[in-house]
Design a protein around this motif. Structure first.
Motif, PDB file in Angstrom:
ATOM      1  N   PRO A 296       0.822  -1.225   0.000  1.00 62.95           N
ATOM      2  CA  PRO A 296       0.000   0.000   0.000  1.00 62.95           C
ATOM      3  C   PRO A 296       0.848   1.263   0.000  1.00 62.95           C
ATOM      4  N   LYS A 297       0.337   2.287  -0.657  1.00 65.46           N
ATOM      5  CA  LYS A 297       0.986   3.590  -0.684  1.00 65.46           C
ATOM      6  C   LYS A 297       0.450   4.458   0.455  1.00 65.46           C
ATOM      7  N   GLN A 298       0.979   5.657   0.572  1.00 66.21           N
ATOM      8  CA  GLN A 298       0.565   6.566   1.637  1.00 66.21           C
ATOM      9  C   GLN A 298      -0.614   7.447   1.231  1.00 66.21           C
ATOM     10  N   HIS A 299      -0.925   7.449  -0.063  1.00 65.97           N
ATOM     11  CA  HIS A 299      -1.984   8.324  -0.562  1.00 65.97           C
ATOM     12  C   HIS A 299      -2.880   7.560  -1.533  1.00 65.97           C
ATOM     13  N   ILE A 300      -4.063   8.127  -1.788  1.00 67.59           N
ATOM     14  CA  ILE A 300      -5.011   7.540  -2.735  1.00 67.59           C
ATOM     15  C   ILE A 300      -4.338   7.358  -4.093  1.00 67.59           C
ATOM     16  N   GLN A 301      -4.522   6.185  -4.687  1.00 66.26           N
ATOM     17  CA  GLN A 301      -4.005   5.920  -6.023  1.00 66.26           C
ATOM     18  C   GLN A 301      -5.073   6.287  -7.049  1.00 66.26           C
ATOM     19  N   THR A 302      -4.727   7.217  -7.936  1.00 63.98           N
ATOM     20  CA  THR A 302      -5.721   7.824  -8.814  1.00 63.98           C
ATOM     21  C   THR A 302      -5.820   7.191 -10.200  1.00 63.98           C
ATOM     22  N   TYR A 303      -4.747   6.521 -10.636  1.00 67.02           N
ATOM     23  CA  TYR A 303      -4.699   6.073 -12.035  1.00 67.02           C
ATOM     24  C   TYR A 303      -3.641   4.992 -12.177  1.00 67.02           C
ATOM     25  N   CYS A 304      -3.761   4.164 -13.234  1.00 63.39           N
ATOM     26  CA  CYS A 304      -2.736   3.162 -13.513  1.00 63.39           C
ATOM     27  C   CYS A 304      -2.641   2.920 -15.010  1.00 63.39           C
ATOM     28  N   GLU A 305      -1.482   2.464 -15.440  1.00 65.28           N
ATOM     29  CA  GLU A 305      -1.232   2.166 -16.849  1.00 65.28           C
ATOM     30  C   GLU A 305      -0.254   0.994 -16.923  1.00 65.28           C
ATOM     31  N   VAL A 306      -0.451   0.109 -17.885  1.00 66.92           N
ATOM     32  CA  VAL A 306       0.426  -1.045 -18.070  1.00 66.92           C
ATOM     33  C   VAL A 306       1.234  -0.856 -19.346  1.00 66.92           C
ATOM     34  N   SER A 307       2.508  -1.238 -19.308  1.00 72.04           N
ATOM     35  CA  SER A 307       3.364  -1.127 -20.485  1.00 72.04           C
ATOM     36  C   SER A 307       2.879  -2.064 -21.589  1.00 72.04           C
ATOM     37  N   VAL A 308       3.271  -1.767 -22.825  1.00 74.01           N
ATOM     38  CA  VAL A 308       2.816  -2.537 -23.984  1.00 74.01           C
ATOM     39  C   VAL A 308       3.230  -3.997 -23.874  1.00 74.01           C
ATOM     40  N   ASP A 309       4.416  -4.254 -23.308  1.00 70.47           N
ATOM     41  CA  ASP A 309       4.875  -5.639 -23.174  1.00 70.47           C
ATOM     42  C   ASP A 309       4.278  -6.349 -21.963  1.00 70.47           C
ATOM     43  N   GLY A 310       3.535  -5.610 -21.122  1.00 64.01           N
ATOM     44  CA  GLY A 310       2.885  -6.210 -19.964  1.00 64.01           C
ATOM     45  C   GLY A 310       3.816  -6.508 -18.808  1.00 64.01           C
ATOM     46  N   HIS A 311       5.053  -6.027 -18.849  1.00 69.58           N
ATOM     47  CA  HIS A 311       6.032  -6.338 -17.812  1.00 69.58           C
ATOM     48  C   HIS A 311       6.010  -5.355 -16.645  1.00 69.58           C
ATOM     49  N   ARG A 312       5.586  -4.131 -16.918  1.00 70.88           N
ATOM     50  CA  ARG A 312       5.623  -3.098 -15.880  1.00 70.88           C
ATOM     51  C   ARG A 312       4.317  -2.306 -15.877  1.00 70.88           C
ATOM     52  N   CYS A 313       4.091  -1.622 -14.765  1.00 71.59           N
ATOM     53  CA  CYS A 313       2.937  -0.728 -14.676  1.00 71.59           C
ATOM     54  C   CYS A 313       3.325   0.494 -13.865  1.00 71.59           C
ATOM     55  N   ILE A 314       2.574   1.562 -14.053  1.00 75.58           N
ATOM     56  CA  ILE A 314       2.763   2.767 -13.253  1.00 75.58           C
ATOM     57  C   ILE A 314       1.427   3.157 -12.621  1.00 75.58           C
ATOM     58  N   SER A 315       1.515   3.714 -11.439  1.00 79.97           N
ATOM     59  CA  SER A 315       0.341   4.258 -10.755  1.00 79.97           C
ATOM     60  C   SER A 315       0.696   5.659 -10.283  1.00 79.97           C
ATOM     61  N   CYS A 316      -0.314   6.463  -9.971  1.00 81.15           N
ATOM     62  CA  CYS A 316      -0.027   7.801  -9.474  1.00 81.15           C
ATOM     63  C   CYS A 316      -0.923   8.132  -8.285  1.00 81.15           C
ATOM     64  N   SER A 317      -0.456   9.108  -7.487  1.00 78.19           N
ATOM     65  CA  SER A 317      -1.051   9.405  -6.181  1.00 78.19           C
ATOM     66  C   SER A 317      -1.661  10.794  -6.139  1.00 78.19           C
ATOM     67  N   ASN A 318      -2.656  10.928  -5.268  1.00 79.53           N
ATOM     68  CA  ASN A 318      -3.155  12.270  -4.997  1.00 79.53           C
ATOM     69  C   ASN A 318      -2.226  12.934  -3.984  1.00 79.53           C
ATOM     70  N   GLY A 319      -2.533  14.170  -3.615  1.00 83.04           N
ATOM     71  CA  GLY A 319      -1.698  14.864  -2.648  1.00 83.04           C
ATOM     72  C   GLY A 319      -1.832  16.361  -2.797  1.00 83.04           C
ATOM     73  N   PHE A 320      -1.041  17.070  -2.010  1.00 81.13           N
ATOM     74  CA  PHE A 320      -1.077  18.534  -2.029  1.00 81.13           C
ATOM     75  C   PHE A 320       0.234  19.069  -1.465  1.00 81.13           C
ATOM     76  N   GLY A 321       0.717  20.166  -2.047  1.00 80.59           N
ATOM     77  CA  GLY A 321       1.927  20.794  -1.547  1.00 80.59           C
ATOM     78  C   GLY A 321       3.165  19.926  -1.678  1.00 80.59           C
ATOM     79  N   GLY A 322       3.166  19.021  -2.633  1.00 82.27           N
ATOM     80  CA  GLY A 322       4.302  18.142  -2.830  1.00 82.27           C
ATOM     81  C   GLY A 322       4.273  16.894  -1.979  1.00 82.27           C
ATOM     82  N   GLU A 323       3.346  16.799  -1.045  1.00 82.82           N
ATOM     83  CA  GLU A 323       3.193  15.602  -0.226  1.00 82.82           C
ATOM     84  C   GLU A 323       2.333  14.605  -0.982  1.00 82.82           C
ATOM     85  N   GLY A 324       2.860  13.406  -1.221  1.00 80.56           N
ATOM     86  CA  GLY A 324       2.215  12.500  -2.172  1.00 80.56           C
ATOM     87  C   GLY A 324       2.582  12.981  -3.567  1.00 80.56           C
ATOM     88  N   CYS A 325       1.601  13.128  -4.434  1.00 77.37           N
ATOM     89  CA  CYS A 325       1.806  13.774  -5.743  1.00 77.37           C
ATOM     90  C   CYS A 325       2.875  13.088  -6.588  1.00 77.37           C
TER      91      CYS A 325
END
Length: 365
Positions: free
Chosen positions: A226-255
Motif C-alpha cells: 500500500p501507498k501513503q496516498h489515494i491511487q488515482t490512475y494506472c497504466e500497463v506497459s505494452v509488453d505487460g512487464h511493468r505498470c505505473i500508478s499515481c497518487s493524490n496529494g497537495f503541496g508536494g506531499e504524495g503527488c
C-alpha cells in the motif's frame, strides 16, 4: 474617457475571440513556462510566447477524460455530459454522442475498432460506434454508484467496470450480460487497466492499494504494497512487464508516480517526484520517441512532466498556465500527447528533439 475606451476595446476583443473560436480555427499566442533539466543538475527555466493552433472547442465545459481512438481521432467527455469524437489533425468535430444524464467519468476504446465505451456519474456504461448512429449500441446497468473504471479486453470480447460501490463487474461485450461480480470492502475504484495478452486487470483504489485481478473467477491475484496516498490512475506497459500508478496529494506531499514490476517480484522499481498537487494521469511513452524509456505525467498543478523511466529523473516540464487541473493524458501517435484540462479544453502536445528533448503545445480544442 480613456478608461472607458480601454474597457470597451477589451470587451470587443473577447467577443471577437469567442466568435472566431466558434466559427473555426484561430491562431493564438500563449505564454508557457518550461523547465529543462540539465545533466549537471541545474534547471533552465524558459518563458516563451509560442503560436499554436486554436480550434473550435470540443466541449462547452470542463473535460474530465480523453482517449485516442486511432492515430487521427480521439474521444473525450466531461461536465457537459457529451462524448465528442474529434479529429485532432484537422480540428473538426466528427460526431457528438448524447445519452448520459450526468458528467462523463471514463472512456475506453475497443482495440482496432470504431467502437468505445463511456462511463458516467449516472451509474451507466454505454457502448458507442463512430460509424453508426449517435445512439448507444448498448446500455449496461449494474452499479449502485458512479462508474470510475473501464477496461476492454485485448480481443474486445469482455469489458470490466468498476465503481465507488466497491464492486467490479465483468461483462460479455457481445451479449451485454454481466458474467461475474466481485466486491471488496472499502475498494473505491479509481481506474482499471487490462494487462496485454494476460487474463489480468490492474486496478487502483481510494484505499491506497493497487490490485491485480484474475478474470478467471474475478478474484484478487495480488495486492501491491500500500501507498501513503489515494491511487488515482494506472497504466500497463505494452509488453505487460511493468505498470505505473499515481497518487493524490497537495503541496508536494504524495503527488508522485510509481513504477512497479508485474512479473516476479511485483515490487516498486522507481518513484517520480516533482509535482505539487494530485497526479491525475500517467502514461508510458512510445519507444520511438527517444533512446531511453520515458513516462509522462499530468497533474492538478497544471504541469505535464516527462521522466526517465529507469532513473526517475525529470527531463522536461511544460506548464499549461491558466488550464486549471489537468485531468487526463493519452498517447495520440508516435510523437504526440493529448491532455484534458478543467478550464481550457484539450491540448495537443508534441515531443520535439530538434534542440534536445522538449514538449510543446501545438494545438488546443
Amino acid at each position: 474617457m480613456l478608461l472607458l475606451h480601454g474597457l470597451w476595446e477589451g470587451a470587443l476583443q473577447k467577443i471577437s475571440h469567442r466568435f472566431c473560436a466558434v466559427m473555426g480555427k484561430l491562431q493564438s499566442k500563449l505564454k508557457h513556462s518550461t523547465y529543462k533539466y540539465r545533466p549537471d543538475g541545474l534547471i533552465e527555466e524558459r518563458i516563451q510566447t509560442k503560436t499554436f493552433q486554436e480550434y473550435s472547442p470540443a466541449h462547452v465545459d470542463s473535460v474530465f477524460v480523453v482517449a485516442a481512438l486511432n492515430s487521427e481521432l480521439c474521444v473525450s467527455g466531461g461536465k457537459d455530459k457529451t462524448v465528442v469524437a474529434y479529429n485532432w489533425k484537422t480540428g473538426n468535430v466528427v460526431k457528438r454522442f448524447k445519452g448520459h444524464e450526468r458528467e462523463i467519468t471514463k472512456l475506453a476504446c475497443v482495440p482496432r475498432s470504431s467502437q468505445f465505451f463511456s462511463a458516467s456519474r449516472d451509474r451507466m456504461v454505454m457502448m458507442w460506434d463512430l460509424r453508426g448512429c449517435p445512439q448507444p449500441r448498448q446500455r449496461l446497468a449494474g452499479h449502485d454508484m458512479v462508474v470510475t473504471g473501464l477496461a476492454v479486453s485485448p480481443d474486445a470480447s469482455q469489458l470490466c467496470t468498476g465503481s465507488r460501490d466497491n464492486t467490479l463487474l465483468l461483462w460479455d461485450v457481445g451479449t451485454g450480460q454481466c458474467m461475474q461480480k466481485a466486491c471488496v470492502s472499502r475498494n473505491l475504484v479509481t481506474h482499471l487497466c487490462w494487462v496485454p495478452r494476460e487474463p489480468y486487470i490492474l486496478q487502483t483504489s481510494e484505499d491506497k492499494t493497487i490490485r491485480l485481478w484474475d478474470i478467471r473467477g474475478l478474484q484478487v491475484a495480488h495486492m501491491f504494497p500500500p501507498k501513503q496516498h489515494i491511487q488515482t490512475y494506472c497504466e500497463v506497459s505494452v509488453d505487460g512487464h511493468r505498470c505505473i500508478s499515481c497518487s493524490n496529494g497537495f503541496g508536494g506531499e504524495g503527488c508522485e508516480a510509481t513504477l512497479w514490476d508485474l512479473r516476479q517480484t511485483r515490487n516498486s522499481i522507481c518513484e517520480y517526484k516533482g509535482h505539487f498537487q494530485t497526479v491525475a494521469s500517467c502514461v508510458f511513452l512510445p519507444k520511438t520517441l527517444a533512446l531511453m524509456p520515458m513516462i509522462a505525467t499530468s497533474s492538478h498543478d497544471s504541469k505535464v512532466k516527462i521522466w526517465n523511466q529507469d532513473t526517475g529523473a525529470c527531463l522536461f516540464t511544460l506548464s499549461l498556465d491558466g488550464s486549471g487541473p489537468l485531468t487526463s493524458l493519452a498517447v495520440s501517435d508516435a510523437s504526440s500527447l493529448l491532455c484534458a484540462s478543467f478550464n481550457t479544453g484539450i491540448h495537443l502536445l508534441r515531443v520535439d528533439h530538434s534542440r534536445g528533448l522538449e514538449l510543446q503545445e501545438v494545438a488546443a480544442f
